[in-house]
Design a protein around this motif. Sequence first.
Motif, PDB file in Angstrom:
ATOM      1  N   TRP A   1     -47.740 -21.990  82.624  1.00 43.44           N
ATOM      2  CA  TRP A   1     -47.329 -21.213  81.463  1.00 43.44           C
ATOM      3  C   TRP A   1     -47.794 -19.773  81.592  1.00 43.44           C
ATOM      4  CZ3 TRP A   1     -43.874 -22.014  77.858  1.00 43.44           C
ATOM      5  CH2 TRP A   1     -43.478 -23.327  77.567  1.00 43.44           C
ATOM      6  N   ARG A   2     -49.001 -19.598  82.133  1.00 41.64           N
ATOM      7  CA  ARG A   2     -49.545 -18.256  82.312  1.00 41.64           C
ATOM      8  C   ARG A   2     -48.640 -17.435  83.223  1.00 41.64           C
ATOM      9  NH1 ARG A   2     -52.607 -14.228  80.181  1.00 41.64           N
ATOM     10  NH2 ARG A   2     -53.734 -13.090  81.779  1.00 41.64           N
ATOM     11  N   ARG A   3     -48.167 -18.042  84.298  1.00 38.64           N
ATOM     12  CA  ARG A   3     -47.299 -17.343  85.234  1.00 38.64           C
ATOM     13  C   ARG A   3     -45.984 -16.918  84.561  1.00 38.64           C
ATOM     14  NH1 ARG A   3     -47.148 -19.786  90.911  1.00 38.64           N
ATOM     15  NH2 ARG A   3     -48.686 -18.128  91.216  1.00 38.64           N
ATOM     16  N   TRP A   4     -45.388 -17.842  83.826  1.00 44.78           N
ATOM     17  CA  TRP A   4     -44.136 -17.520  83.162  1.00 44.78           C
ATOM     18  C   TRP A   4     -44.341 -16.548  82.005  1.00 44.78           C
ATOM     19  CZ3 TRP A   4     -39.586 -18.050  85.171  1.00 44.78           C
ATOM     20  CH2 TRP A   4     -39.382 -19.018  86.158  1.00 44.78           C
ATOM     21  N   GLN A   5     -45.513 -16.629  81.392  1.00 43.00           N
ATOM     22  CA  GLN A   5     -45.827 -15.690  80.317  1.00 43.00           C
ATOM     23  C   GLN A   5     -45.894 -14.267  80.859  1.00 43.00           C
ATOM     24  OE1 GLN A   5     -49.886 -15.614  79.291  1.00 43.00           O
ATOM     25  NE2 GLN A   5     -49.589 -14.758  77.248  1.00 43.00           N
ATOM     26  N   GLN A   6     -46.589 -14.091  81.988  1.00 41.43           N
ATOM     27  CA  GLN A   6     -46.681 -12.773  82.602  1.00 41.43           C
ATOM     28  C   GLN A   6     -45.308 -12.287  83.050  1.00 41.43           C
ATOM     29  OE1 GLN A   6     -51.022 -13.373  84.728  1.00 41.43           O
ATOM     30  NE2 GLN A   6     -49.647 -11.833  85.499  1.00 41.43           N
ATOM     31  N   THR A   7     -44.511 -13.206  83.562  1.00 42.36           N
ATOM     32  CA  THR A   7     -43.159 -12.838  83.992  1.00 42.36           C
ATOM     33  C   THR A   7     -42.325 -12.367  82.815  1.00 42.36           C
ATOM     34  OG1 THR A   7     -43.248 -14.464  85.801  1.00 42.36           O
ATOM     35  CG2 THR A   7     -41.069 -13.674  85.129  1.00 42.36           C
ATOM     36  N   ALA A   8     -42.419 -13.093  81.691  1.00 40.99           N
ATOM     37  CA  ALA A   8     -41.670 -12.708  80.495  1.00 40.99           C
ATOM     38  C   ALA A   8     -42.137 -11.361  79.966  1.00 40.99           C
ATOM     39  CB  ALA A   8     -41.809 -13.780  79.422  1.00 40.99           C
ATOM     40  N   SER A   9     -43.456 -11.135  79.969  1.00 44.97           N
ATOM     41  CA  SER A   9     -43.993  -9.863  79.486  1.00 44.97           C
ATOM     42  C   SER A   9     -43.517  -8.714  80.373  1.00 44.97           C
ATOM     43  CB  SER A   9     -45.525  -9.912  79.456  1.00 44.97           C
ATOM     44  OG  SER A   9     -45.989 -10.878  78.543  1.00 44.97           O
ATOM     45  N   GLY A  10     -43.588  -8.929  81.684  1.00 49.16           N
ATOM     46  CA  GLY A  10     -43.116  -7.897  82.603  1.00 49.16           C
ATOM     47  C   GLY A  10     -41.628  -7.640  82.448  1.00 49.16           C
ATOM     48  N   GLY A  11     -40.860  -8.708  82.265  1.00 49.10           N
ATOM     49  CA  GLY A  11     -39.422  -8.562  82.075  1.00 49.10           C
ATOM     50  C   GLY A  11     -39.093  -7.785  80.815  1.00 49.10           C
ATOM     51  N   LEU A  12     -39.865  -8.009  79.759  1.00 50.04           N
ATOM     52  CA  LEU A  12     -39.643  -7.287  78.506  1.00 50.04           C
ATOM     53  C   LEU A  12     -39.911  -5.797  78.690  1.00 50.04           C
ATOM     54  CD1 LEU A  12     -39.067  -7.248  75.479  1.00 50.04           C
ATOM     55  CD2 LEU A  12     -41.466  -7.828  75.075  1.00 50.04           C
ATOM     56  N   ILE A  13     -40.967  -5.464  79.428  1.00 48.78           N
ATOM     57  CA  ILE A  13     -41.288  -4.058  79.663  1.00 48.78           C
ATOM     58  C   ILE A  13     -40.201  -3.396  80.516  1.00 48.78           C
ATOM     59  CG2 ILE A  13     -42.942  -2.495  80.766  1.00 48.78           C
ATOM     60  CD1 ILE A  13     -45.149  -4.441  79.941  1.00 48.78           C
ATOM     61  N   VAL A  14     -39.688  -4.129  81.519  1.00 45.84           N
ATOM     62  CA  VAL A  14     -38.579  -3.611  82.326  1.00 45.84           C
ATOM     63  C   VAL A  14     -37.354  -3.360  81.435  1.00 45.84           C
ATOM     64  CG1 VAL A  14     -36.908  -4.171  84.138  1.00 45.84           C
ATOM     65  CG2 VAL A  14     -39.335  -4.633  84.499  1.00 45.84           C
ATOM     66  N   ALA A  15     -37.083  -4.303  80.540  1.00 42.91           N
ATOM     67  CA  ALA A  15     -35.938  -4.159  79.625  1.00 42.91           C
ATOM     68  C   ALA A  15     -36.115  -2.935  78.730  1.00 42.91           C
ATOM     69  CB  ALA A  15     -35.772  -5.415  78.781  1.00 42.91           C
ATOM     70  N   MET A  16     -37.345  -2.668  78.308  1.00 42.93           N
ATOM     71  CA  MET A  16     -37.610  -1.482  77.508  1.00 42.93           C
ATOM     72  C   MET A  16     -37.294  -0.220  78.298  1.00 42.93           C
ATOM     73  SD  MET A  16     -41.192  -2.756  75.785  1.00 42.93           S
ATOM     74  CE  MET A  16     -41.721  -1.074  75.451  1.00 42.93           C
ATOM     75  N   GLY A  17     -37.658  -0.235  79.599  1.00 46.94           N
ATOM     76  CA  GLY A  17     -37.358   0.908  80.452  1.00 46.94           C
ATOM     77  C   GLY A  17     -35.864   1.124  80.611  1.00 46.94           C
ATOM     78  N   VAL A  18     -35.135   0.034  80.813  1.00 49.45           N
ATOM     79  CA  VAL A  18     -33.680   0.125  80.937  1.00 49.45           C
ATOM     80  C   VAL A  18     -33.064   0.634  79.632  1.00 49.45           C
ATOM     81  CG1 VAL A  18     -31.555  -1.187  81.309  1.00 49.45           C
ATOM     82  CG2 VAL A  18     -33.576  -1.670  82.694  1.00 49.45           C
ATOM     83  N   GLY A  19     -33.578   0.121  78.509  1.00 47.79           N
ATOM     84  CA  GLY A  19     -33.077   0.568  77.210  1.00 47.79           C
ATOM     85  C   GLY A  19     -33.291   2.054  77.002  1.00 47.79           C
ATOM     86  N   LEU A  20     -34.461   2.557  77.434  1.00 44.74           N
ATOM     87  CA  LEU A  20     -34.733   3.986  77.313  1.00 44.74           C
ATOM     88  C   LEU A  20     -33.802   4.789  78.212  1.00 44.74           C
ATOM     89  CD1 LEU A  20     -36.436   6.322  76.247  1.00 44.74           C
ATOM     90  CD2 LEU A  20     -38.106   5.872  78.066  1.00 44.74           C
ATOM     91  N   ALA A  21     -33.529   4.257  79.407  1.00 44.92           N
ATOM     92  CA  ALA A  21     -32.681   4.972  80.369  1.00 44.92           C
ATOM     93  C   ALA A  21     -31.257   5.169  79.840  1.00 44.92           C
ATOM     94  CB  ALA A  21     -32.643   4.226  81.697  1.00 44.92           C
TER      95      ALA A  21
END
Length: 209
Positions: A184-204
């Motif tokens: 769960w920890r691994r997938w949690q970190q993956t989800a958190s990282g994915g959300l931050i990437v999505a924020m970057g794309v949204g800003l772009a």
Amino acid sequence: MPSLESLSLFFIATLALNLTPGPDMLYVASRSAAQGTAAGLMSTLGIGAGCVVHMLAAAFGLSALLMMSSVAFGVLKWLGALYLVWLGVQLVRGAWREQKPTELEPARLSRVFLQGMLVNVFNPKVALFFLAFLPQFVPAGSPNFVLQILCLGLLFNLGGCLVNAVVSVVAGRVGHRVGSNPTWRRWQQTASGGLIVAMGVGLAVSSRR
């Protein structure tokens, strides 16, 4: 000084805006879930420091350059987008290394603070927000215009930090419980990282409006 009516409207608007989920709140929640409450609180302080930069820019008119110059806005926007994507990718990569996620070395809190500050500073929409929002509550032609903008900005920033601190505690506790399970920890970190990437794309892909 602003009238009592203006101050009342300011506090109501500040409360509503700070309670509305946005990029800063999502970033704090992601960082807290991935690394714990302390990292979330440090991100909150970093974002608060970034808001101080925007507040000073608004008080002294620097933010107006972003509103008038599409080039300046575009440069700052892409810097912020690339930085968010880089942070998210680093988090995802860390989750899928050969070592167990529970053994991953967390980022130093000083680095987390700096990252939170840069995430906020590189978001040109925050600069435009302060430029458009704060002057509405200061009388036109006021001799203490800069001082009043700074005072209102500090009050707004304090409210935002308090809200994000609560988000840090809640997300950090949830992340701690999930973190006891390596998978769960691994997938949690993956989800958190994915959300931050999505924020970057949204800003772009965002515009000044």
